[in-house]
Design a protein around this motif. Structure first.
Motif, mmCIF file in Angstrom:
data_model
loop_
_atom_site.group_PDB
_atom_site.id
_atom_site.type_symbol
_atom_site.label_atom_id
_atom_site.label_comp_id
_atom_site.label_asym_id
_atom_site.label_seq_id
_atom_site.Cartn_x
_atom_site.Cartn_y
_atom_site.Cartn_z
ATOM 1 N N ASN A 207 0.824 -1.200 0.000
ATOM 2 C CA ASN A 207 0.000 0.000 0.000
ATOM 3 C C ASN A 207 0.860 1.252 0.000
ATOM 4 N N LEU A 208 0.212 2.327 -0.383
ATOM 5 C CA LEU A 208 0.888 3.594 -0.588
ATOM 6 C C LEU A 208 0.101 4.675 0.132
ATOM 7 N N ARG A 209 0.807 5.638 0.683
ATOM 8 C CA ARG A 209 0.120 6.754 1.322
ATOM 9 C C ARG A 209 0.866 8.046 1.025
ATOM 10 N N VAL A 210 0.140 9.050 0.577
ATOM 11 C CA VAL A 210 0.742 10.377 0.430
ATOM 12 C C VAL A 210 0.685 10.994 1.821
ATOM 13 N N GLN A 211 1.868 11.240 2.394
ATOM 14 C CA GLN A 211 1.929 11.714 3.772
ATOM 15 C C GLN A 211 1.796 13.229 3.845
ATOM 16 N N GLU A 220 -5.524 11.189 1.657
ATOM 17 C CA GLU A 220 -4.618 10.816 2.753
ATOM 18 C C GLU A 220 -4.708 9.343 3.135
ATOM 19 N N ASN A 221 -5.622 8.629 2.496
ATOM 20 C CA ASN A 221 -5.795 7.224 2.871
ATOM 21 C C ASN A 221 -4.674 6.349 2.341
ATOM 22 N N GLU A 222 -4.489 5.212 3.016
ATOM 23 C CA GLU A 222 -3.585 4.197 2.484
ATOM 24 C C GLU A 222 -4.304 3.508 1.339
ATOM 25 N N LEU A 223 -3.651 3.412 0.203
ATOM 26 C CA LEU A 223 -4.280 2.786 -0.948
ATOM 27 C C LEU A 223 -3.472 1.576 -1.390
ATOM 28 N N PRO A 224 -4.150 0.466 -1.684
ATOM 29 C CA PRO A 224 -3.426 -0.716 -2.141
ATOM 30 C C PRO A 224 -2.889 -0.510 -3.556
ATOM 31 N N PHE A 225 -1.739 -1.119 -3.842
ATOM 32 C CA PHE A 225 -1.251 -1.124 -5.216
ATOM 33 C C PHE A 225 -0.594 -2.463 -5.496
ATOM 34 N N VAL A 236 -7.574 2.848 -6.920
ATOM 35 C CA VAL A 236 -8.280 3.959 -6.286
ATOM 36 C C VAL A 236 -9.643 3.438 -5.847
ATOM 37 N N VAL A 237 -9.799 3.306 -4.538
ATOM 38 C CA VAL A 237 -11.021 2.714 -4.000
ATOM 39 C C VAL A 237 -12.018 3.822 -3.722
ATOM 40 N N ARG A 238 -13.194 3.701 -4.284
ATOM 41 C CA ARG A 238 -14.220 4.709 -4.021
ATOM 42 C C ARG A 238 -15.316 4.145 -3.136
#
Length: 244
Positions: A207-211, A220-225, A236-238
């Motif tokens: 997962n990735l997070r823009v800090q 700002e959420n952690e997103l899986p990749f 991008v989870v909606r």
């Protein structure tokens, strides 16, 4: 001072979406993560897409692995790296020489002077410093590290390059990220991205997070990749609002 912040698209669809268009143009982004978290893939993809889709020549500065090895690893993706014009994407080997380090005469001056010449020659718009922590670890103390980071920052601003600096950090322990000199670098950069890779019950999870993203809204959420045949793929989870 509400100038619109220009973005440099990464060409990584999900990432450009959550960051509102890509990385801050002409500024520096920090990409942090443990070994194998995808820092090099992300950085290289940013450069390759820059050349291929956005007309931005780029330079990849390798501090840890040799550029040959990095290019060999990149063959595993369908990026057709070999077909990119060599004059538009430059790989620079900058693995520190042990004798320089031991004599204590080590700094980034010589390397930055050489890079400035190469950057002008290919009209570079993007640059990656991959595994900068390798160099920082060789410097004798915090003062020396700060000096070199300031030197690098001034050089980048003078060159007007959109930069990605990757750092190894055990992102599972937040303290290691905020430790000097990384905590200090957080103030210098306009954007920071944290990559996590863990194995849960035998299943690889990334997962990735823009800090942080100065002057821009971001997810700002952690997103899986996943890292697939095309490289980075951010999901991008909606959350759909139910109309009931």
């Amino acid at each position: 001072a509400n100038r619109v912040l220009r973005k440099a698209p990464t060409g990584i669809a999900g990432f450009d979406e959550i960051s509102g268009g890509g990385l801050p143009h002409g500024r520096t982004t920090l990409v942090m993560g443990g070994p194998g978290s995808g820092k090099t893939v992300f950085s290289l993809q940013f450069l390759i897409n820059g050349v291929r889709h956005y007309g931005d020549p780029g330079i990849f500065v390798a501090f840890e692995e040799t550029s040959e090895r990095i290019q060999a690893n990149a063959e595993g993706f369908n990026w057709q790296l070999a077909q990119l014009p060599r004059k538009k994407l430059l790989f620079v080997d900058a693995q520190p020489k042990p004798d320089l380090v031991q004599s204590g005469d080590f700094d980034l001056c010589g390397m930055l002077a050489t890079l400035a010449v190469q950057s002008t020659k290919i009209k570079a718009r993007r640059i990656v410093f991959d595994a900068l922590d390798i160099v920082l670890a060789l410097l004798p103390d915090l003062a020396a590290r700060r000096r070199e980071i300031y030197r690098l920052q001034e050089w980048l601003l003078a060159q007007e390059l959109t930069c990605v600096i990757s750092l190894k950090g055990g992102t599972d322990e937040p303290s290691s990220i905020t430790q000097q000199p990384y905590g200090f670098m957080q103030f210098m950069v306009d954007c920071s991205v944290i990559l996590n890779h863990s194995v849960v019950l035998g299943v690889s999870q990334r997962n990735l997070r823009v800090q942080k993203y100065r002057g821009s809204s971001f997810d700002e959420n952690e997103l899986p990749f996943v890292i697939g045949s095309s490289g980075f793929d951010v999901a991008v989870v909606r959350l759909l609002g139910r109309a009931d």
